[in-house]
Enzyme design. Structure first.
Site, mmCIF file in Angstrom:
data_model
loop_
_atom_site.group_PDB
_atom_site.id
_atom_site.type_symbol
_atom_site.label_atom_id
_atom_site.label_comp_id
_atom_site.label_asym_id
_atom_site.label_seq_id
_atom_site.Cartn_x
_atom_site.Cartn_y
_atom_site.Cartn_z
ATOM 1 C CG ASN A 1 -10.902 5.305 -3.472
ATOM 2 O OD1 ASN A 1 -10.024 4.629 -3.993
ATOM 3 N ND2 ASN A 1 -12.184 5.099 -3.727
ATOM 4 C CE1 TYR A 2 -5.888 6.885 -1.097
ATOM 5 C CE2 TYR A 2 -4.889 7.602 -3.154
ATOM 6 C CZ TYR A 2 -5.064 6.634 -2.179
ATOM 7 O OH TYR A 2 -4.414 5.436 -2.279
ATOM 8 C CG HIS B 1 -6.517 3.725 -7.341
ATOM 9 N ND1 HIS B 1 -5.186 3.894 -7.697
ATOM 10 C CD2 HIS B 1 -6.794 2.411 -7.519
ATOM 11 C CE1 HIS B 1 -4.689 2.717 -8.083
ATOM 12 N NE2 HIS B 1 -5.636 1.805 -7.976
ATOM 13 C CG ASP B 2 -7.114 11.210 -8.029
ATOM 14 O OD1 ASP B 2 -8.303 11.589 -8.016
ATOM 15 O OD2 ASP B 2 -6.173 11.997 -8.212
ATOM 16 N NE ARG C 1 8.226 -3.849 -7.466
ATOM 17 C CZ ARG C 1 7.525 -2.734 -7.594
ATOM 18 N NH1 ARG C 1 7.570 -2.057 -8.738
ATOM 19 N NH2 ARG C 1 6.776 -2.279 -6.604
ATOM 20 C CG ASP D 1 -2.953 9.665 -8.659
ATOM 21 O OD1 ASP D 1 -2.993 9.293 -7.481
ATOM 22 O OD2 ASP D 1 -3.288 8.940 -9.612
ATOM 23 N N GLY E 1 6.850 5.562 -2.454
ATOM 24 C CA GLY E 1 5.394 5.611 -2.456
ATOM 25 C C GLY E 1 4.731 4.319 -2.027
ATOM 26 N NE ARG F 1 6.010 -5.451 5.675
ATOM 27 C CZ ARG F 1 4.982 -4.605 5.662
ATOM 28 N NH1 ARG F 1 4.582 -4.012 6.798
ATOM 29 N NH2 ARG F 1 4.338 -4.331 4.536
#
Length: 383
Positions: free
Chosen positions: A135-136, A132-133, A39, A162, A89, A97
């Site tokens: 949860n997945y 996050h990791d 960015r 991850d 990602g 968009r």
């Protein structure tokens, strides 16, 4: 220029966290020219001689772009025309968009491999939610089996989601798609989701469960600390060792070197009802000596043994030194590239770059001359 098997491949990496940078590191380590798009707001005046400490960002150039600026978007699309792959990602729909989704990029370069890294995937009930990791891997069924009997599941750092089930899965997918594009002349989208990858890593355990040799109570199975011959044990000095003596010949060697050879209690290796008691007994044995003393006894034997090393200790172990498992880049000790190749030798291509450190050089690849670059800066499209 990289020397690994992906030398000559150019990849655009949209700056992110965790699995995306890990994928970029893997591709760069294999010789690809990876250009990281940071960015523009993150671009500061920093000394290139003092690179940031970010191992995952090693080995690539950085360009600072404002992708909310139409000129910044156009700069990226022009760079796409000169690249082989792009990895991103963001959550589903974000790239579309911004005007840099698969349709726009493949229109500019029909051979482009467009790699997408998400937690939940591009579609599905969870696809738009944060995560996050932990949860997945929970949803994939990979978290529940990890832990000791009677205790809650233990998060295995963020290795399974991850990195193993995420960034490495995306790197594999991109490499596969690049290989296919050489035959077909066409690009495609790679949808890599950490929930998918974590589930894939559990393939063997689904087999074991279907065979009836794996039960759902954690900490009671062969490979989850249930057995006395596949676990980590504390030593007299508070350090730890690991044993994985599964096969009968390795188990016999474990008993011999631990001083338990001929003990009838240990004769029936796979009698699960005896495992808890045998675990307590062998734990007492291992706690009678220091880690170094056990290394003297068991190193390089067929016990299937290794000391449990800290992050600081691992780079100093003789085996790791011999194989150059670790290296030092800009004063930072870090893992060396892997796997290894006999001819197209892989290597770290350099230290991490500061955001925007190579903006002018990268824009030149896309066909911008110095006057064009000056105009982009004046417009705030690049930094």
């Amino acid at each position: 220029m990289g020397t690994g098997p992906l030398a000559g491949v150019r990849v655009i990496e949209l700056q992110g966290i965790g699995p995306g940078p890990f994928c970029g590191m893997m591709l760069s380590d294999m010789g690809a020219e990876v250009i990281r798009v940071d960015r523009s707001a993150n671009v500061k005046d920093r000394d290139p001689a003092r690179p940031p400490i970010d191992v995952l960002a090693r080995g690539r150039a950085s360009i600072g772009l404002d992708l909310k600026n139409p000129d910044g978007v156009e700069a990226l699309l022009r760079l796409v025309e000169h690249s082989d792959a792009l990895i991103e990602g963001f959550r589903p729909g974000v790239m579309e968009r911004l005007g840099i989704g698969p349709d726009e990029c493949l229109a500019r370069n029909p051979r482009l491999v467009y790699g997408r890294m998400t937690g939940w995937g591009q579609e599905g009930p969870y696809s738009m939610g944060a995560g996050h990791d932990i949860n997945y891997i929970a949803l994939a069924g990979a978290l529940d089996p990890i832990g000791r009997k009677g205790e809650p599941p233990i998060a295995p750092l963020n290795l399974v989601g991850d990195f193993g089930g995420g960034g490495m899965l995306l790197a594999f997918g991109v490499a596969c798609a690049l290989f296919e594009s050489q035959r077909s002349g066409e690009g495609q989208v790679v949808d890599a989701a950490m929930v998918d990858g974590a589930a894939t890593l559990m393939a063997m355990f689904h087999s074991l469960r279907a065979l009836g040799v794996w039960n759902d109570e954690r900490g009671t199975n062969l490979l989850d600390t249930g057995s006395h011959f596949y676990d980590v044990y504390e030593c007299a000095d508070g350090n730890y060792i690991s044993v994985g003596s599964i096969e009968p010949q390795f188990y016999a060697e474990l008993l011999r070197l631990a001083g338990l050879e001929g003990d009838p209690e240990f004769a029936k290796q796979h009698s699960r009802s005896r495992w808890p008691e045998l675990k307590e007994r062998i734990a007492e044995v291992f706690k009678s000596k220091t880690r170094d003393e056990w290394c003297e006894i068991m190193d390089a034997t067929d016990v299937c043994f290794a000391p449990v090393l800290t992050l600081a200790e691992a780079p100093q172990h003789p085996h790791n030194i011999h194989r150059d498992v670790f290296c030092e880049v800009a004063g930072v000790v870090q893992p060396s590239p892997s796997p290894r190749f006999s001819r197209t030798v892989q290597a770290v291509q350099g230290p991490p770059a500061h955001p925007g450190q190579h903006t002018d050089e990268v824009l030149a690849i896309a066909g911008y001359d110095p006057d064009d670059i000056a105009k982009l800066r004046d417009a705030g499209a690049v930094a």
